[in-house]
Design a protein around this motif. Structure first.
Motif, PDB file in Angstrom:
ATOM      1  N   ARG A 272      -1.926  -3.045  -9.096  1.00 46.14           N
ATOM      2  CA  ARG A 272      -2.115  -3.935  -7.962  1.00 46.14           C
ATOM      3  C   ARG A 272      -0.963  -3.892  -6.977  1.00 46.14           C
ATOM      4  N   PHE A 273      -0.058  -2.933  -7.098  1.00 45.08           N
ATOM      5  CA  PHE A 273       0.986  -2.766  -6.088  1.00 45.08           C
ATOM      6  C   PHE A 273       1.087  -1.290  -5.768  1.00 45.08           C
TER       7      PHE A 273
ATOM      8  N   GLU B 294      -6.360  -6.060   1.516  1.00 41.93           N
ATOM      9  CA  GLU B 294      -5.164  -6.541   2.224  1.00 41.93           C
ATOM     10  C   GLU B 294      -4.074  -5.481   2.202  1.00 41.93           C
ATOM     11  N   GLN B 295      -3.879  -4.844   1.036  1.00 46.77           N
ATOM     12  CA  GLN B 295      -2.886  -3.761   0.945  1.00 46.77           C
ATOM     13  C   GLN B 295      -3.273  -2.591   1.837  1.00 46.77           C
ATOM     14  N   TYR B 296      -4.553  -2.246   1.814  1.00 48.36           N
ATOM     15  CA  TYR B 296      -5.033  -1.126   2.631  1.00 48.36           C
ATOM     16  C   TYR B 296      -4.679  -1.350   4.097  1.00 48.36           C
TER      17      TYR B 296
ATOM     18  N   LEU C 163       7.097  -4.665  -2.245  1.00 50.01           N
ATOM     19  CA  LEU C 163       6.837  -4.405  -0.832  1.00 50.01           C
ATOM     20  C   LEU C 163       8.057  -3.879  -0.086  1.00 50.01           C
TER      21      LEU C 163
ATOM     22  N   ASN D  65      -2.589   4.995  -3.489  1.00 48.44           N
ATOM     23  CA  ASN D  65      -2.904   3.566  -3.491  1.00 48.44           C
ATOM     24  C   ASN D  65      -3.375   3.083  -4.865  1.00 48.44           C
ATOM     25  N   SER D  66      -3.656   1.801  -4.967  1.00 51.63           N
ATOM     26  CA  SER D  66      -3.976   1.162  -6.244  1.00 51.63           C
ATOM     27  C   SER D  66      -5.460   0.872  -6.426  1.00 51.63           C
TER      28      SER D  66
ATOM     29  N   GLN E  11      -2.415  -3.326   5.352  1.00 52.42           N
ATOM     30  CA  GLN E  11      -0.965  -3.388   5.551  1.00 52.42           C
ATOM     31  C   GLN E  11      -0.329  -2.005   5.557  1.00 52.42           C
ATOM     32  N   PHE E  12      -0.751  -1.156   4.608  1.00 50.13           N
ATOM     33  CA  PHE E  12      -0.057   0.108   4.424  1.00 50.13           C
ATOM     34  C   PHE E  12      -0.639   1.271   5.227  1.00 50.13           C
TER      35      PHE E  12
ATOM     36  N   TRP F 241      -6.988  -8.499  -2.759  1.00 48.00           N
ATOM     37  CA  TRP F 241      -5.687  -7.848  -2.653  1.00 48.00           C
ATOM     38  C   TRP F 241      -5.750  -6.391  -2.200  1.00 48.00           C
TER      39      TRP F 241
ATOM     40  N   SER G 194       0.430   2.961   0.691  1.00 46.43           N
ATOM     41  CA  SER G 194      -0.858   3.436   1.140  1.00 46.43           C
ATOM     42  C   SER G 194      -1.135   4.894   0.771  1.00 46.43           C
TER      43      SER G 194
END
Length: 465
Positions: free
Chosen positions: A8-9, A269-271, A239, A255-256, A273-274, A266, A12
Motif C-alpha cells: 500500500r505504499f 489516490e496514490q496513482y 512519501l 506501483n502497489s 499523486q505519483f 488509497w 508511481s
C-alpha cells in the motif's frame, strides 16, 4: 536475503528500446513497458536465458527484466552482491566465455527478438563480504562499535519486530569527501553495463539513495546511450523518500496495484499523486511476493483477471516467469534452481499475448492520465475510467469482484461515464468478439472477470506559433 515489502505504499517499475529518449514517457506517443521478469535462478546459465526469448517475444512483451546476475556473497542471495563484474556461478555454468561476452550475446539475442533488456542495479548495499568493504570502509555506514552496519527494517505495525539483513553492508550516502569516489565507482559500473548494451536499469530500493546521486548516474548512462531507461523500485517507501526522487529523471516507478482490494480509495489516490512524478508499472505478483496461483488455489480466472487489471491500470505492466503457467512455488533469491520448474496448472500464454497486444494498440493505456472510479466503492462491479490528456481517448475497465454471480451494467451508463454515444464504444477485452455490444442494452460481466471498453479521441490541434 528475503526482501520485505510493506504494501500500500509505492512510487508511481519504458517502452521499446528503440523509442525516443527519456521524457517521451510523459508525451503519450509511445508504447509503455510490457516487462517479462526472467528470474535467472529458475532458468540457469546465460545461454539458457536466451532459449526463453522467442516465447517471451511471442507473448508481445517488449522488455526482459533480469534480477541481479552478479557473483553473490556468503549468503548466496542475488541481492547480496560481492562482485559486480563477475557472474553468479550458476549463470556462468560450464561456459568458458568471460561474463562480458555472455551478457553481450544475450542482449543481442534479445534485440533480435524486439526486446530490451533491463538489469537490476543494487547500490544501496553490497554483500558484507564484498572486497569493497575492506578496500573502501569509508563508503559504508558503521555502528557504534565500528563494525559495518547491516540494513534493517522496522515493522510499522509492531516496532519491536525488526528485520536485520546480516549478509548486507549498508552504503553511506551522506555528503562528505568519500562520496565522490563512491559515486565514481557507480558511474564506472553503469558505463560498463550500458556499453555491454543493456537498455535499462531497475533501481532496487531507489528511495534509499539520494535523488541527486541517481540524477548523476542517469546522466552518465545517457551520455553513452540517450535511450537508456531507469525504473525506480520504491515499494514500501514513505512519501518524503519518494518525493526526493522527483527531479532525478526516472522514467518509471513501480506501483502497489497488486495489493488493492478494488474498493479502498488509497490506490487511486496514490496513482493521482505519483503520476505527476513519473508513469508507473503494475504487476499481479513479483519475485518478492507469494505466487498468486498459490494464494488462490490455482484459480485460472483470478490469474487472468489480475494480469488484465495490471495491464489496464497503468502505463506499464510486469509479469514474473511462470505466472502464465500458474506456478505456485515462490521465487527465492537464494534457493530457487532450474529443477524447481513446475508442471503448468494452466496455460495463459495466448491470453497474455492478447492482453499485451490490446495494451500496445491502445494509446491511452500507455500513458498516465486522469483515472477515476465511477461506481460506488462498495458495489461488487468496479468501473474504472482512464482518459488521455493528449488525444481525448478513454478506456473503461469493468471488474466483477463477485466470485459467484455475474453483474450487469447498462450500456447507456457506460456511454455516460465515457462521455460518448454508445455507438462510439468498442470492446477491446482480450479474446472477446469485437461486435459483442451489438444489439445489447446491458453488459454482463462474469464472476471474477474483467471487460475493457475503448473510445478513440481526437488529437488536440497544435497551436500555431
Amino acid at each position: 536475503m528475503e526482501k520485505k515489502i510493506p504494501h500500500r505504499f509505492a512510487g508511481s517499475e519504458s517502452g521499446h528500446p528503440e523509442d525516443a529518449p527519456k521524457g517521451r514517457a510523459r508525451e503519450g506517443a509511445h508504447q509503455g513497458p510490457r516487462i517479462y521478469n526472467l528470474f535467472p535462478l529458475l532458468v540457469g546459465s546465460v545461454p539458457d536465458w536466451g532459449q526463453r526469448l522467442p516465447e517471451i517475444a511471442a507473448m508481445k512483451f517488449n522488455w526482459v527484466f533480469l534480477n541481479p546476475f552478479h557473483a553473490p556473497g556468503f549468503s548466496g542471495s542475488l541481492y547480496a552482491i560481492k562482485d559486480y563484474y563477475q557472474l553468479h556461478p550458476l549463470f556462468q555454468g560450464d561456459h568458458q566465455e568471460p561474463p562480458e561476452q555472455l551478457l553481450k550475446k544475450f542482449v543481442r539475442q534479445a534485440e533480435k527478438q524486439g526486446l530490451g533488456v533491463m538489469m537490476d542495479l543494487v547500490i544501496n548495499h553490497t554483500a558484507k563480504d564484498s572486497p569493497l568493504v575492506s578496500q573502501h570502509p569509508e563508503w559504508y555506514l558503521h555502528g557504534e562499535d565500528g563494525s559495518v552496519r547491516s540494513p534493517f527494517v522496522v515493522d510499522p505495525d509492531d516496532p519491536q519486530n525488526v528485520t536485520v539483513w546480516g549478509d548486507l553492508a549498508e552504503i553511506d550516502y551522506r555528503q562528505r569527501p568519500a562520496r565522490k569516489s563512491l559515486l565514481a565507482y557507480w558511474k564506472k559500473l553503469v558505463r560498463h553495463y550500458t556499453q555491454l548494451g543493456f537498455h535499462g536499469f531497475r533501481c532496487d530500493a531507489a528511495y534509499k539513495v539520494p535523488g541527486d546521486v541517481w540524477a548523476e548516474l542517469i546522466e552518465t548512462a545517457q551520455e553513452l546511450n540517450p535511450k537508456v531507461h531507469f525504473f525506480a523500485e520504491t515499494l514500501g517507501a514513505p512519501l518524503h523518500q519518494i518525493e526526493q526522487l522527483h527531479s532525478a529523471g526516472f522514467d518509471y516507478f513501480f506501483n502497489s496495484a497488486k495489493w488493492w482490494d478494488f474498493h479502498a480509495d488509497w490506490l487511486l489516490e496514490q496513482y493521482e499523486q505519483f503520476r505527476h512524478i513519473a508513469p508507473s508499472i503494475a504487476f499481479p505478483e513479483s519475485h518478492d511476493t507469494e505466487r498468486l496461483a498459490a494464494e488462490w488455489g490455482g484459480e485460472e480466472r483470478r490469474s487472468r483477471t489480475w494480469y488484465l487489471f495490471a495491464a489496464f491500470f497503468s502505463a506499464g505492466v510486469m509479469l514474473p516467469i511462470g505466472y502464465e503457467y500458474g506456478f505456485q512455488r515462490k521465487l527465492h533469491v537464494v534457493e530457487t534452481r532450474p529443477e524447481d520448474w513446475e508442471e503448468p496448472l494452466f496455460d495463459l500464454a495466448s491470453f497474455v499475448t492478447a492482453a499485451n497486444a490490446m495494451k500496445a494498440n491502445t494509446p491511452v493505456l500507455n500513458e498516465e492520465g486522469p483515472q477515476r472510479r465511477f461506481t460506488s466503492s462498495g458495489h461488487p462491479l468496479v468501473g474504472l475510467l482512464r482518459q488521455s490528456e493528449h488525444t481525448g481517448e478513454s478506456a473503461v475497465g469493468l471488474i466483477n469482484t463477485d466470485t459467484e454471480h455475474s453483474h450487469d451494467f447498462g450500456l447507456d451508463r457506460l456511454g455516460e461515464a465515457m462521455g460518448v454515444d454508445i455507438d462510439a464504444i468498442q470492446e477491446i477485452t482480450p479474446l472477446h468478439q469485437a461486435d459483442s455490444l451489438a444489439g445489447h442494452q446491458r453488459i454482463r460481466v462474469a464472476p471474477y472477470s474483467m471487460r475493457i471498453f475503448h473510445t478513440p479521441g481526437k488529437k488536440k490541434p497544435k497551436r500555431s506559433s
